[in-house]
Design a protein around this motif. Structure first.
Motif, short mmCIF file in Angstrom:
data_model
loop_
_atom_site.label_atom_id
_atom_site.label_comp_id
_atom_site.label_asym_id
_atom_site.label_seq_id
_atom_site.Cartn_x
_atom_site.Cartn_y
_atom_site.Cartn_z
N THR A 345 0.84 -1.11 -0.10
CA THR A 345 0.05 0.37 0.33
C THR A 345 0.96 1.68 -0.35
OG1 THR A 345 -1.44 -1.16 1.31
CG2 THR A 345 -1.61 1.32 1.20
N ILE A 348 0.76 3.63 -2.61
CA ILE A 348 -0.34 4.75 -3.03
C ILE A 348 -0.90 5.82 -1.90
CG2 ILE A 348 -3.02 3.77 -2.78
CD1 ILE A 348 -2.71 1.73 -3.58
N LEU A 405 -6.48 4.51 -1.79
CA LEU A 405 -6.85 3.92 -3.05
C LEU A 405 -8.13 4.78 -3.91
CD1 LEU A 405 -5.79 3.22 -6.26
CD2 LEU A 405 -7.71 1.21 -5.76
N THR A 406 -8.91 4.81 -2.55
CA THR A 406 -10.10 5.86 -3.36
C THR A 406 -10.09 7.75 -2.83
OG1 THR A 406 -11.29 4.23 -1.78
CG2 THR A 406 -12.94 6.36 -2.36
N LEU A 408 -6.44 8.86 -2.95
CA LEU A 408 -6.14 8.91 -4.14
C LEU A 408 -6.54 9.65 -4.98
CD1 LEU A 408 -3.26 9.38 -5.09
CD2 LEU A 408 -3.11 7.38 -6.35
#
Length: 428
Positions: A345, A348, A405-406, A408
């Protein structure tokens, strides 16, 4: 950027080392004690970090005034922020100390772990006013483009915390209570040093030290969007800990170690974001939109590269640092695969933290609040599905990866739009 980021890196890394030192010292007392620390530390960091706007909003506001050439107004902004920090700290203590049993009970941990959690939380809460003053004063100095003083204070504070914890936990035989008292003492010492620095600066610029109700109210109002953003962020971490607690004592103990490492990595990446807050605020205060855009691009590149390096270090070093925290084979077994998720992770996380800092420096708080609420809406069902579907700790940390991720996607869209670029000493 490098001149600001490197000292900020040291200061930010020293902050999570407080909890890491506590985890390492308390972890060798036993698994119930470490599990109790995991619950209490989550509540404590939530109570403090929900007010992180005291640092971030102050950095942006002070930096804008520095860019506009008004140093007296910049210092006045900082003094108002420190008074607000003191008031908020007293209110939090008044709620948290008597409410400690009910708060820790929300996590559903075992009876043994809950008892240790209440002990640690009640004592450590007494240091919350000092912790909030440290946040606000740090924001003042960062806005003034000084990240070296926070580095010196943070390193001294960490060193004192580690020594006090060892002496009180093992030397004085106070157990987990000794760890809490050591941390409170170190935080109060840090706050005293920061106050001395800010008072000296205020006198140099002829800024009065008495509380200004209008200024305090303005600081509080400006911080509301970042408060919403931070509450949503802390909700993610609290929900994750609550899910881990329901998986068992070994899982929540392993989760505490993971959160500690995650925080260490996050603060390391946030060093570039801190530079971004100060530089972007100064550029926009001076009306330099091209400089702000260029700084944003450079910092995103550096954030991504640093994330890749940190991820590789975590993946390779997993077997080496797990023994530092626990000798329990069940906890170690839960840690090993989940650490790989943390490693994957990090590339990210790098641009996420940088873009977060850029938008804070621009004073784009309303968008950050909206984006974090949207991210929380994605994370909650994913995390709650883990125990429902019989998942383990590793599955919970995949939900954390989805969370990043969301973030980002939200932050990247805003950065590309350019709507965050608003110039002037004060963002209207």
């Amino acid at each position: 950027m490098v001149a600001l980021a490197l000292p900020a890196f040291g200061a930010l890394v020293a902050e999570p080392l407080f909890v890491m030192a506590d985890s390492a010292i308390v972890g060798h007392l036993g698994t119930p004690q470490l599990a109790g620390l995991g619950v209490a530390a989550t509540l404590l960091t939530t109570a403090v970090n929900v007010f992180i706007f005291l640092a971030y909003a102050t950095t942006a506001a002070v930096a804008r005034r520095v860019g506009a050439g008004d140093l007296s107004a910049a210092v006045r902004q900082g003094v108002d922020g420190i008074w607000l920090a003191l008031l908020l700290g007293v209110l939090v203590v008044a709620v948290a100390v008597p409410g400690a049993p009910a708060l820790t009970g929300l996590f559903g941990a075992s009876g043994n772990a809950s008892g240790y959690a209440v002990t640690y939380l009640r004592i450590s809460c007494l240091g919350i006013p000092a912790m909030l003053i440290v946040l606000a004063a740090t924001g003042v100095l960062r806005g003034l483009q000084d990240t070296r003083t926070p580095l010196v204070v943070a390193v001294a504070g960490f060193t004192a915390n580690a020594g006090l914890n060892l002496a009180l936990v093992y030397g004085a035989g106070l157990g987990i209570a000794g760890s809490a008292w050591g941390t409170v003492t170190a935080q109060c010492g840090m706050a005293a040093v920061y106050l001395a620095v800010v008072v000296r600066g205020a006198r140099r610029h002829g800024v009065p030290l008495r509380p200004d109700l209008a200024g305090i109210r303005a600081c509080a109002t400006a911080g509301v969007p970042l408060l919403v953003r931070t509450i949503s962020l802390r909700a993610v971490l609290v929900i994750a800990t609550a899910v881990a607690a329901r998986l068992g004592d070994a899982e929540v103990a392993a989760h505490q170690i993971l959160v500690t490492l995650w925080s260490l990595l996050a603060f390391a990446l946030d060093a570039i974001a801190i530079a971004g807050q100060a530089i972007i605020g100064r550029c926009l205060g001076a009306g330099d939109t091209d400089g702000a855009r260029a700084a944003c691009r450079r910092m995103v590149g550096w954030g991504t590269a640093v994330g890749v390096v940190l991820g590789a270090l975590v993946a390779v070093g997993r077997p080496l640092f797990i023994p530092l925290f626990t000798s329990d084979p069940t906890v170690r077994g839960a840690l090993l695969p989940a650490l790989l998720v943390v490693a994957v992770t990090q590339p990210i996380c790098g641009p996420v933290f940088v873009l977060d800092g850029v938008l804070m420096g621009a004073g784009d708080g309303p968008y950050l609040a909206w984006a974090m609420v949207g991210t929380l809406a994605v994370f909650v069902p994913a995390a709650l599905a883990v125990p429902a579907l019989g998942g383990a700790l590793t599955a919970l940390w995949w939900a954390m990866a989805l969370f990043m991720l969301t973030r980002l996607l939200f932050l990247g869209a805003r950065a590309r739009s350019g709507r965050w670029i608003v110039t002037g000493a004060v963002r209207e």
